[in-house]
Design an enzyme around this catalytic site. Structure first.
Site, mmCIF file in Angstrom:
data_model
loop_
_atom_site.group_PDB
_atom_site.id
_atom_site.type_symbol
_atom_site.label_atom_id
_atom_site.label_comp_id
_atom_site.label_asym_id
_atom_site.label_seq_id
_atom_site.Cartn_x
_atom_site.Cartn_y
_atom_site.Cartn_z
ATOM 1 N N ARG A 53 0.853 -1.241 -0.080
ATOM 2 C CA ARG A 53 -0.060 -0.014 0.047
ATOM 3 C C ARG A 53 0.938 1.319 -0.097
ATOM 4 O O ARG A 53 0.472 2.254 -0.800
ATOM 5 C CB ARG A 53 -0.921 0.082 1.118
ATOM 6 C CG ARG A 53 -2.133 -0.419 1.188
ATOM 7 C CD ARG A 53 -2.650 -0.904 2.539
ATOM 8 N NE ARG A 53 -1.945 -2.095 2.787
ATOM 9 C CZ ARG A 53 -1.659 -3.257 2.801
ATOM 10 N NH1 ARG A 53 -2.638 -3.964 2.032
ATOM 11 N NH2 ARG A 53 -0.749 -4.176 3.102
ATOM 12 N N THR A 54 1.766 1.532 1.002
ATOM 13 C CA THR A 54 2.684 2.545 1.030
ATOM 14 C C THR A 54 3.422 3.052 -0.371
ATOM 15 O O THR A 54 3.382 3.804 -0.863
ATOM 16 C CB THR A 54 3.470 2.433 2.305
ATOM 17 O OG1 THR A 54 2.821 2.104 3.445
ATOM 18 C CG2 THR A 54 4.429 3.836 2.348
ATOM 19 N N LYS A 82 26.286 -4.977 -2.066
ATOM 20 C CA LYS A 82 27.737 -4.805 -1.753
ATOM 21 C C LYS A 82 28.224 -4.241 -0.967
ATOM 22 O O LYS A 82 29.321 -3.869 -0.750
ATOM 23 C CB LYS A 82 27.886 -4.032 -3.182
ATOM 24 C CG LYS A 82 27.540 -4.634 -4.565
ATOM 25 C CD LYS A 82 27.947 -3.805 -5.807
ATOM 26 C CE LYS A 82 27.289 -4.185 -7.177
ATOM 27 N NZ LYS A 82 27.553 -3.163 -7.899
ATOM 28 N N ARG A 103 11.662 3.675 3.410
ATOM 29 C CA ARG A 103 11.163 2.700 4.262
ATOM 30 C C ARG A 103 12.322 1.797 4.727
ATOM 31 O O ARG A 103 13.143 1.334 3.871
ATOM 32 C CB ARG A 103 10.068 1.652 3.882
ATOM 33 C CG ARG A 103 10.105 0.617 4.502
ATOM 34 C CD ARG A 103 8.590 -0.146 4.474
ATOM 35 N NE ARG A 103 7.519 0.373 4.804
ATOM 36 C CZ ARG A 103 6.164 0.315 4.724
ATOM 37 N NH1 ARG A 103 6.079 -1.037 4.367
ATOM 38 N NH2 ARG A 103 5.238 0.876 4.881
ATOM 39 N N HIS A 131 5.478 5.872 11.526
ATOM 40 C CA HIS A 131 4.956 5.669 10.012
ATOM 41 C C HIS A 131 4.104 6.871 9.983
ATOM 42 O O HIS A 131 2.731 6.700 9.889
ATOM 43 C CB HIS A 131 4.396 4.500 9.779
ATOM 44 C CG HIS A 131 4.138 3.974 8.543
ATOM 45 N ND1 HIS A 131 4.080 4.494 7.620
ATOM 46 C CD2 HIS A 131 3.684 2.682 8.020
ATOM 47 C CE1 HIS A 131 3.820 4.258 6.363
ATOM 48 N NE2 HIS A 131 3.263 2.934 6.841
HETATM 49 N N1 ASP Z 1 1.378 -1.769 6.834
HETATM 50 C C1 ASP Z 1 1.851 -1.194 8.099
HETATM 51 C C2 ASP Z 1 3.247 -0.815 8.664
HETATM 52 O O1 ASP Z 1 4.109 -1.049 7.687
HETATM 53 C C3 ASP Z 1 1.117 -2.062 9.307
HETATM 54 C C4 ASP Z 1 1.613 -3.646 9.255
HETATM 55 O O2 ASP Z 1 2.581 -3.935 8.472
HETATM 56 O O3 ASP Z 1 1.145 -4.327 10.067
HETATM 57 O O4 ASP Z 1 3.586 -0.650 9.437
#
Ligand code: ASP
Length: 307
Positions: A53-54, A82, A103, A131
């Site tokens: 999703r993100t 590397k 991320r 987040h």
């Molecule tokens: N998608 C959210 C996160 O990246 C929640 C999860 O992974 O449970 O933190």
């Protein structure tokens, strides 16, 4: 908004949050008005951890603003294998892109990385830390469904490792929401987060082990996944796996207008029979990621944040 980067929701005031949510609502109402607003802009995607999703909603958001993305791809196919450091990787990719989304599995990675770049860097999840962009879409969804004023929310599941929980709880303190945290003792909110929330004048928090204690009082129930990948020991995970599941039957004791949210992905915390009820808002919540991230990108890329 007067921020160079978005690292945690702690940095956001109530006014900052309202600026993003109002802009997201404008964009959702008339997306065509911004379809070419950032034509030619490139967003760098650096995902060192899995994401659906993100990552996809940031990509959709950038493209719906007329821009495009450059994607580092998987860690396995990048120079990280590397031995390249995160500091070097972000310094290189800032030369290709106008903003970066990061991320990373390590808590604090975004705080460190933003020291090395001049373009805006948005934290898309740092280990069990924060987040903040998820929080903004969570707040948008709460505002649409229950309102942010006089809110009573239950936040349930893995409160220890759940970064969406940490970010959301800080942001909700700005709205003086009543926050009920529901978890097994071993997955309680980290004590430093509790401390910070108490320090923040607006936070009203309570901790519980059972949903029954508070279900009838809630306007919103925010359910989270047990973060299996963060447990140092698989046996420890197994002792809590499968706890705190809800289904359509659970809703019998809830307010008729209770909104159930989840940042997704879910494993078994919410049974599919709840999806068909009016309580379920988690797919709408995921879809709200696009206008909210469009609003964020617009604010960070336009220089409006310094006005
Ligand atoms: N998608 C959210 C996160 O990246 C929640 C999860 O992974 O449970 O933190």
């Amino acid at each position: 908004m007067r921020h160079d980067h978005l690292i945690t929701s702690k940095q956001l005031s109530r006014a900052d949050i309202e600026t993003v949510l109002d802009r997201a609502a404008e964009i959702a109402a008339d997306p065509d008005a911004v379809a070419q607003r950032h034509a030619g802009t490139l967003l760098g995607l650096l995902f060192f951890e899995p994401s659906t999703r993100t990552k996809m909603s940031f990509e959709t958001a950038m493209k719906r603003l007329g821009g495009d993305v450059v994607d580092m791809g998987s860690v396995e196919s990048s120079s990280v294998t590397k031995g390249e450091t995160l500091a070097d990787t972000v310094r290189v990719i800032e030369g290709y892109a106008d903003a970066l989304v990061l991320r990373h599995p390590k808590q604090g990675a975004a705080t460190m990385a933003c020291e090395y770049v001049d373009v805006p860097l948005l934290n898309a999840g740092d280990g069990a830390g924060h987040h903040p962009t998820q929080t903004l879409l969570d707040l948008y969804t709460i505002r649409e469904n229950a309102g942010l004023e006089d809110l009573t929310i239950g936040i349930m599941g893995d409160l220890k490792y759940g970064r969406t929980v940490h970010s959301l709880s800080y942001a909700l303190a700005n709205f003086e929401a009543r926050q009920h945290f529901i978890s097994p003792e071993s997955l309680q909110l980290p004590r430093e987060v509790v401390f910070d929330l108490h320090q923040h004048g607006g936070a009203q928090i309570r901790e519980h082990e059972s949903l029954d204690e508070v279900l009838g009082d809630l306007d919103v129930l925010y359910v989270t996944r047990i973060q299996r990948e963060r447990f140092p020991d698989e046996n420890e995970y197994q002792t809590v796996a499968g706890e705190y599941q809800i289904d359509a039957e659970t809703m019998v004791d809830a307010n008729d207008d209770l909104t159930v949210m989840h940042p997704l992905p879910r494993v078994d915390e919410i049974a599919p029979d709840l999806d068909e009820t009016d309580h379920a808002a988690y797919f709408e919540q995921a879809h709200n990621g696009v206008p909210v991230r469009m609003a964020l990108l617009d604010l960070f890329l336009s220089g409006d944040r310094n006005e």
